[in-house]
Design an enzyme around this catalytic site. Structure first.
Site, short mmCIF file in Angstrom:
data_model
loop_
_atom_site.label_atom_id
_atom_site.label_comp_id
_atom_site.label_asym_id
_atom_site.label_seq_id
_atom_site.Cartn_x
_atom_site.Cartn_y
_atom_site.Cartn_z
N LYS A 182 0.89 -1.12 0.14
CA LYS A 182 -0.31 0.04 0.05
C LYS A 182 0.95 1.19 0.19
CE LYS A 182 0.27 -0.62 5.23
NZ LYS A 182 -1.46 -0.68 6.06
N TYR B 56 15.36 30.64 8.59
CA TYR B 56 15.00 31.45 8.52
C TYR B 56 14.08 31.66 10.38
CZ TYR B 56 12.88 30.80 4.04
OH TYR B 56 12.12 31.08 3.02
C1 PLP Z 1 -1.03 -1.72 6.72
C2 PLP Z 1 -1.32 -3.03 6.99
C3 PLP Z 1 -0.57 -4.63 7.16
C4 PLP Z 1 0.65 -4.18 7.32
O1 PLP Z 1 1.69 -3.48 8.34
P1 PLP Z 1 3.84 -3.61 9.28
O2 PLP Z 1 3.56 -2.94 10.41
O3 PLP Z 1 3.52 -2.04 8.13
O4 PLP Z 1 3.78 -4.68 8.48
C5 PLP Z 1 -0.82 -5.46 7.44
N1 PLP Z 1 -2.19 -5.16 7.61
C6 PLP Z 1 -2.93 -4.38 7.56
C7 PLP Z 1 -4.63 -4.37 7.84
C8 PLP Z 1 -2.16 -3.34 7.64
O5 PLP Z 1 -3.44 -1.40 8.14
#
Ligand code: PLP
Length: 390
Positions: free
Chosen positions: A65, A284
């Site tokens: 993702k 800044y």
């Molecule tokens: C993002 C996510 C994962 C992966 O999680 P990591 O901690 O990056 O391994 C797995 N399952 C769900 C439901 C997630 O939202």
């Protein structure tokens, strides 16, 4: 090691021939960008294999993702598929549509499910939305019937995170409802809220809660563990594990030695080096003032590149193992670092210094910035010259 340059995120218009001043295309792309991001695909493969060894009884899916946590799902996913990963998770339907182009055969699950109206697109691209509640189930069932789809579906239960999923008390009714449809339950999943804290009693509680659903869905595959959950022990592995962050080098065991190989290196160009007298206001707001004569280097990466502004006065660049502290505020396109301790001649106009690298990885940068390695990765900007290794 093979090195492929991907000029597109930075300068899509660069001609693919040697430029006549003698610079190669790669050098030119790097010269036109403020930072160089190196992504080690071989390290991602080694991490996938290490996770497979850690969860020997389970299938290991890959979570890609958010563009594979910012590293480029179009580059990462095919490499994992080539070493046997056949199941992928994205968060959004559009990510799944994009991924399907690179992975014609893999199973692709959509964690956030299909929003109303997106069901037909899922079916057309063979995406499997995770059904998180009754409305989603009914909409999916209707769309599947119209399309003549009789395959398995994926359902999520909330075992103690209050984010996604059916209530556990829905399980019997859900099983009965699906039995009346053309569908079967192929995957039952849940997600751990506290997996990065091994002693947290929420972990065994969530594991026991999902295990209690097994007899209700005897033919489904079960999945609970993401990266950190894999390291809680084999009783958390069930049939399928879903790591994301650990593939990309983020430590799944915060506070312990990171068992994963580092994947990302971010270097920034030195734009200018100067010495200022004591009392000089720097950047800044003059948020920093030189306590005495100070040698400063200006680097061409800023918060617009995902280098967090919260690193003002506390982040670091690195010359091999030597820490060069960020002085004053992080600007949109630049930072200033104190190079007074670097031996003469070691930090010069046009050089690269590490912002993420062997001396300080994504977790270290996250800690300095008051966030986590996950956010450091997913914030990585679009302006870098990207190099993929392996
Ligand atoms: C993002 C996510 C994962 C992966 O999680 P990591 O901690 O990056 O391994 C797995 N399952 C769900 C439901 C997630 O939202």
């Amino acid at each position: 090691m093979e090195c492929a340059i991907d000029p597109s995120p930075c300068r899509p218009d660069i001609a693919s021939h040697e430029i006549d001043d003698g610079y190669s295309e790669i050098a030119l792309v790097e010269a036109t960008c403020g930072g160089r991001l190196t992504i080690d695909l071989g390290a991602i493969v080694r991490n996938y294999q290490a996770l497979t060894a850690q969860a020997p009884g389970a299938r290991v899916a890959a979570v890609v993702k958010a563009d594979a946590y910012g590293l480029g799902a179009g580059r990462v996913a095919p490499v994992l598929a080539a070493v046997g990963c056949d199941t992928f998770f994205v968060a959004q339907v559009q990510e799944g549509i994009d991924l399907r182009r690179d992975l014609p055969m893999a199973r692709i699950f959509v964690l956030n499910g299909a929003a109303p109206g997106a069901e037909a697109a899922c079916l057309a691209h063979r995406l499997e939305p995770v059904l998180n509640g009754w409305d989603a189930l009914e909409a999916w069932s209707r769309a599947a019937r119209i399309a003549g789809f009789r395959g398995p579906c994926a359902v999520q239960f909330d075992t103690g995170m209050a984010r996604f999923g059916f209530a556990r008390s829905d399980a019997e009714r859900l099983s009965a409802r699906i039995a009346q449809s053309d569908m079967t339950v192929g995957l039952v999943m849940s997600h751990l809220a506290c997996a990065d804290t091994p002693g947290d009693p929420a972990n065994p509680a969530q594991r026991d809660a999902i295990m209690a659903l097994r007899p209700i869905f005897p033919r489904a595959a079960f999945s609970l563990a993401a990266s950190s959950g894999i390291f809680l022990g084999s009783s958390y592995h069930l049939d399928l594990v879903r790591p994301g962050a650990a593939l990309y080098g983020v430590s799944p065991v915060p506070g312990n030695a990171n068992p994963m190989a580092p994947v990302v290196r971010l270097e920034s160009r030195v734009v200018q080096v100067r010495t200022v007298p004591g009392g000089t206001g720097i950047g800044y707001g003059h948020a920093a003032r030189a306590p005495g004569p100070m040698r400063l280097a200006t680097l061409a990466v800023g918060y617009a590149d995902g280098f967090p502004r919260s690193l003002s006065g506390r982040g670091s660049a690195w010359l091999h193992g030597l820490r060069l502290p960020v002085v004053g505020r992080v600007s949109m396109d630049s930072i200033v670092v104190d190079v007074s301790r670097a031996p003469d001649g070691t930090v010069a106009y046009g050089d690269f210094l590490d912002l993420i690298g062997p001396a300080n990885g994504v977790d270290g940068v996250g800690k300095e910035a008051g966030t986590i390695g996950y956010e450091v990765l997913t914030s990585l900007g679009r302006r870098y010259a990207r190099r993929y290794l392996g």
